[in-house]
Enzyme design. Structure first.
Site, PDB file in Angstrom:
ATOM      1  N   LYS A  30       0.764  -1.153  -0.014  1.00 19.95           N
ATOM      2  CA  LYS A  30      -0.186   0.058   0.064  1.00 19.95           C
ATOM      3  C   LYS A  30       0.878   1.093   0.153  1.00 19.95           C
ATOM      4  O   LYS A  30       0.632   2.309  -0.714  1.00 19.95           O
ATOM      5  CB  LYS A  30      -1.035   0.072   1.062  1.00 19.95           C
ATOM      6  CG  LYS A  30      -2.012  -1.360   1.235  1.00 19.95           C
ATOM      7  CD  LYS A  30      -2.883  -1.162   2.353  1.00 19.95           C
ATOM      8  CE  LYS A  30      -2.169  -1.170   3.866  1.00 19.95           C
ATOM      9  NZ  LYS A  30      -1.465  -2.447   4.006  1.00 19.95           N
ATOM     10  N   ARG A  45      12.749 -10.586   2.307  1.00 15.95           N
ATOM     11  CA  ARG A  45      13.306  -9.172   2.067  1.00 15.95           C
ATOM     12  C   ARG A  45      14.348  -9.130   3.151  1.00 15.95           C
ATOM     13  O   ARG A  45      14.333  -9.288   4.304  1.00 15.95           O
ATOM     14  CB  ARG A  45      12.079  -8.401   2.411  1.00 15.95           C
ATOM     15  CG  ARG A  45      12.380  -6.930   1.886  1.00 15.95           C
ATOM     16  CD  ARG A  45      10.920  -6.278   1.833  1.00 15.95           C
ATOM     17  NE  ARG A  45      10.271  -6.138   3.109  1.00 15.95           N
ATOM     18  CZ  ARG A  45       9.028  -5.824   3.312  1.00 15.95           C
ATOM     19  NH1 ARG A  45       8.368  -5.352   2.214  1.00 15.95           N
ATOM     20  NH2 ARG A  45       8.568  -5.905   4.752  1.00 15.95           N
ATOM     21  N   ARG A  55      -9.488   1.310  10.091  1.00 15.93           N
ATOM     22  CA  ARG A  55      -9.154  -0.113  10.238  1.00 15.93           C
ATOM     23  C   ARG A  55     -10.447  -0.838  10.740  1.00 15.93           C
ATOM     24  O   ARG A  55     -10.593  -2.115  10.531  1.00 15.93           O
ATOM     25  CB  ARG A  55      -8.049  -0.223  11.220  1.00 15.93           C
ATOM     26  CG  ARG A  55      -6.636   0.350  10.784  1.00 15.93           C
ATOM     27  CD  ARG A  55      -5.801   0.188  12.048  1.00 15.93           C
ATOM     28  NE  ARG A  55      -4.256   0.584  11.636  1.00 15.93           N
ATOM     29  CZ  ARG A  55      -3.454   0.374  10.861  1.00 15.93           C
ATOM     30  NH1 ARG A  55      -3.660  -1.001  10.591  1.00 15.93           N
ATOM     31  NH2 ARG A  55      -2.344   0.987  10.587  1.00 15.93           N
ATOM     32  N   ARG A  69      14.549  -6.722   8.909  1.00 20.72           N
ATOM     33  CA  ARG A  69      13.653  -6.305  10.043  1.00 20.72           C
ATOM     34  C   ARG A  69      13.474  -7.256  11.163  1.00 20.72           C
ATOM     35  O   ARG A  69      12.905  -8.501  10.426  1.00 20.72           O
ATOM     36  CB  ARG A  69      12.280  -5.532   9.413  1.00 20.72           C
ATOM     37  CG  ARG A  69      12.459  -4.434   8.744  1.00 20.72           C
ATOM     38  CD  ARG A  69      11.292  -3.699   8.167  1.00 20.72           C
ATOM     39  NE  ARG A  69      10.309  -3.889   9.102  1.00 20.72           N
ATOM     40  CZ  ARG A  69       8.951  -3.342   8.846  1.00 20.72           C
ATOM     41  NH1 ARG A  69       8.830  -2.633   7.859  1.00 20.72           N
ATOM     42  NH2 ARG A  69       8.092  -3.507   9.542  1.00 20.72           N
ATOM     43  N   ARG A  83       0.066 -10.618  12.566  1.00 26.46           N
ATOM     44  CA  ARG A  83      -0.296  -9.411  12.102  1.00 26.46           C
ATOM     45  C   ARG A  83      -1.406  -9.636  10.924  1.00 26.46           C
ATOM     46  O   ARG A  83      -2.313  -8.888  10.988  1.00 26.46           O
ATOM     47  CB  ARG A  83       0.861  -8.570  11.329  1.00 26.46           C
ATOM     48  CG  ARG A  83       1.947  -8.144  12.165  1.00 26.46           C
ATOM     49  CD  ARG A  83       3.095  -7.657  11.613  1.00 26.46           C
ATOM     50  NE  ARG A  83       2.896  -6.553  10.669  1.00 26.46           N
ATOM     51  CZ  ARG A  83       3.638  -6.093   9.588  1.00 26.46           C
ATOM     52  NH1 ARG A  83       4.868  -6.802   9.470  1.00 26.46           N
ATOM     53  NH2 ARG A  83       3.562  -5.126   9.141  1.00 26.46           N
TER      54      ARG A  83
END
Length: 216
Positions: free
Chosen positions: A14, A127, A88, A161, A172
């Site tokens: 996004k 990643r 949300r 990360r 999540r």
């Protein structure tokens, strides 16, 4: 000019697409986190409220977030606004609809960036970035030419990360599906929902979003 919401789970891209829309259409991304930091930095009345709330370890209320959005929208944006990270919940969606009505504005489109969960987990957990120049890589789709060395600057400071792991991402995703996915039905019922493939190449996703917006 259009006001839109980008919907999708963490890692759907996004933020990347919002930046594209800012560059290509003069839209303004309204990220809740960025607005909170900006209000605190500028020392506005709402910013002082937010700072006190956060200092006490409490959650910022929906009313304050709506107030921040209203303040920012009053500043104007030639190409319209992109809501990223808000709403949300259904309660927040109703609050945003009320704000739009009060301001004589409209929410023109809600774009759902659809993803396959397993593919998304694979994309995120693979990643890593260069700690020196910020270049982004992936174990499978974009590895460095020389293992452990950044292609761009030659640094060996390659990082992942801490929350880019399968367990954290699945947590999540579950939180997203419990709280935010009801918005998909909400906006579908209002005739405002469109969907694009969030796991396509970045340019292909941008083209699909542009097609949705150009149709009006």
């Amino acid at each position: 000019m259009a006001n839109i919401i980008l919907l999708g789970p963490p890692g759907a891209g996004k933020g990347t697409q919002a930046k594209r829309l800012e560059e290509t259409r003069g839209m303004v991304q309204l990220s809740t986190g960025d607005m909170l930091k900006d209000a605190i930095a500028r020392g506005t009345e709402l910013g002082r409220q937010v700072e006190g709330i956060m200092a006490r370890g409490e959650l910022v209320t929906d009313e304050i977030v709506i107030g921040l959005i209203e303040d920012r929208m009053n500043d104007g944006a030639g190409g319209g606004f992109i809501f990223d990270g808000f709403p949300r919940t259904l309660k927040q969606a109703d609050a945003l609809a009320g704000l739009m009505t009060r301001m004589g504005s409209t929410l023109d489109r809600v774009i759902e960036m659809q993803v396959d969960d397993a593919a998304l987990v694979a994309r995120i957990t693979g990643r890593f970035t260069c700690g020196n120049c910020g270049a982004v890589y992936h174990d499978v789709t974009r590895p460095t030419k020389v293992a452990g060395v950044c292609d761009v600057c030659g640094s060996t400071d390659l990082r992942r990360r801490a929350d880019d792991n399968a367990d954290t991402l699945k947590t999540r995703l579950m939180e997203y599906y419990k709280k935010t996915s009801p918005l998909i039905g909400y906006y579908y019922a209002k005739g405002q929902l469109s969907a694009v493939d969030g796991l396509a190449e970045v340019d292909a996703v941008a083209d699909a979003i542009a097609s949705v917006l150009d149709k009006g």
